[in-house]
Design a protein around this motif. Sequence first.
Motif, PDB file in Angstrom:
ATOM      1  N   ILE A 269       0.750  34.069  34.988  1.00 41.29           N
ATOM      2  CA  ILE A 269       0.853  34.658  36.325  1.00 41.29           C
ATOM      3  C   ILE A 269      -0.411  34.456  37.159  1.00 41.29           C
ATOM      4  O   ILE A 269      -0.350  34.362  38.389  1.00 41.29           O
ATOM      5  N   PHE A 270      -1.578  34.358  36.517  1.00 43.80           N
ATOM      6  CA  PHE A 270      -2.795  34.136  37.299  1.00 43.80           C
ATOM      7  C   PHE A 270      -2.761  32.782  37.991  1.00 43.80           C
ATOM      8  O   PHE A 270      -3.297  32.626  39.099  1.00 43.80           O
ATOM      9  N   ALA A 271      -2.143  31.779  37.370  1.00 42.28           N
ATOM     10  CA  ALA A 271      -2.033  30.464  37.992  1.00 42.28           C
ATOM     11  C   ALA A 271      -1.202  30.542  39.273  1.00 42.28           C
ATOM     12  O   ALA A 271      -1.518  29.900  40.280  1.00 42.28           O
ATOM     13  N   ILE A 272      -0.137  31.359  39.243  1.00 46.23           N
ATOM     14  CA  ILE A 272       0.677  31.559  40.443  1.00 46.23           C
ATOM     15  C   ILE A 272      -0.131  32.286  41.513  1.00 46.23           C
ATOM     16  O   ILE A 272      -0.070  31.943  42.703  1.00 46.23           O
ATOM     17  N   GLN A 322      -9.512  40.576  27.177  1.00 49.51           N
ATOM     18  CA  GLN A 322      -8.157  40.085  27.413  1.00 49.51           C
ATOM     19  C   GLN A 322      -8.063  39.384  28.767  1.00 49.51           C
ATOM     20  O   GLN A 322      -7.397  38.349  28.893  1.00 49.51           O
ATOM     21  N   ILE A 323      -8.724  39.928  29.776  1.00 52.08           N
ATOM     22  CA  ILE A 323      -8.735  39.289  31.093  1.00 52.08           C
ATOM     23  C   ILE A 323      -9.441  37.947  31.024  1.00 52.08           C
ATOM     24  O   ILE A 323      -8.979  36.950  31.595  1.00 52.08           O
ATOM     25  N   VAL A 327      -7.505  34.421  32.086  1.00 47.31           N
ATOM     26  CA  VAL A 327      -7.977  33.619  33.221  1.00 47.31           C
ATOM     27  C   VAL A 327      -8.564  32.294  32.736  1.00 47.31           C
ATOM     28  O   VAL A 327      -8.289  31.234  33.304  1.00 47.31           O
ATOM     29  N   ALA A 328      -9.372  32.352  31.679  1.00 51.89           N
ATOM     30  CA  ALA A 328     -10.012  31.140  31.165  1.00 51.89           C
ATOM     31  C   ALA A 328      -8.988  30.129  30.663  1.00 51.89           C
ATOM     32  O   ALA A 328      -9.162  28.915  30.826  1.00 51.89           O
ATOM     33  N   ASN A 332      -8.274  26.174  31.792  1.00 50.72           N
ATOM     34  CA  ASN A 332      -8.599  25.305  30.650  1.00 50.72           C
ATOM     35  C   ASN A 332     -10.054  25.411  30.201  1.00 50.72           C
ATOM     36  O   ASN A 332     -10.658  24.425  29.776  1.00 50.72           O
ATOM     37  N   ILE A 333     -10.592  26.627  30.268  1.00 51.27           N
ATOM     38  CA  ILE A 333     -11.904  26.882  29.670  1.00 51.27           C
ATOM     39  C   ILE A 333     -11.736  27.320  28.221  1.00 51.27           C
ATOM     40  O   ILE A 333     -12.632  27.136  27.399  1.00 51.27           O
TER      41      ILE A 333
END
Length: 374
Positions: A269-272, A322-323, A327-328, A332-333
């Motif tokens: 969902i963060f990507a969206i 968890q965040i 996000v990472a 792709n981190i």
Amino acid sequence: MEKFTSPNSRPDYFFITALSLIVIIGLVFLTSASVAVGFQRFGDTYYYLKHQVLVGLLPGVLLFIFFSRFDYHKLKKFALWFFIISLILLGLIFVPGLGLNLGGARRWLALGPFVFQPSELIKLTLVIYLAAWFEAAGENVKSLVKGFLPFVIILALTLGLIILQPDLGTTSVVGVAAIAIYLVAGAKFSHLGVLAMGGITALWSIIKIFPHSVKRITVFLNPELDPQGIGYHINQALLAVGSGGLFGLGLGYSRQKYQYLPEVTGDSIFAIMAEELGFILSVVFLLIIFTFLFRGLRIALRAPDAFGTYLATGIMVWFGWQICINVASMINIMPLTGVPLPFVSAGGSALLTALAACGIVVNISRHIKWNEKN
């Protein structure tokens, strides 16, 4: 008789405000991200929003209010029982007819009409139990027999049940939160070193046992590998994030949510959000999260007793780690682990448990003697 500090009845309003903003933003973007998948699966574009509100938000807010008023010291009386019940629920996942196997993982427990993830509950109950246990242990935390070995047994039992689901992401979150409490409680660095070596050995074993872990690491190192197969998810996530540019495509205008990016209501969902918000507003959202985490850790630092410090530390490290993982992984981190974004991703039991945990942190803040500069 144990003496408790009297609540000053003034909670940390910065913490509450940041939390409220995150939850509201989460609901907005869950609505946007779930439009296509909700209609495809349930014939209702607002299915995920309705489920999140009814199963997660409403009972979660009630639990938040209750725990923000319930003296957190009294949790010590129930800590062991909470933990035992959570372990039993984790074990019931593997009972045929009770555990649900979805997507090759047994993470959900069905008790009548109720379906939930016991691994979400164990995050909170383990933190409560360890906080109470370490406070009672005192200087014995540094002892090999009375501190280190019991902690290892408790952690191994809990993580073992989660790994078997398998759920490596949640395993990481629970493990990091538990070790953070252990560190703050006064663990010896030699014992932490042994834990680190044991963790590396366990990770190597997990990679050998679960082949899909190797694939995720391989894709992390080379996202272009098999773009229509194992590399598809991360490539589509990077495409969504990159498409947002500086200012985003606008709320509701994501393209990747239309059956291109997998798990748009979950760990993707963060990507969206990045696609629709763009870089600048995504950074603003992350700053709100940083404020939430900073104020929570500040509460832990200023808690009036060891139990409050351990409790708030475990909860905030749980959220923070968890965040970071979620996000990472979207940029792709870190390798993809399937960890949802707290307060944002779909999941009633996750939101309910997270809000209850935040209520406890707020209650701890009510026992702090703030001055005018606070």
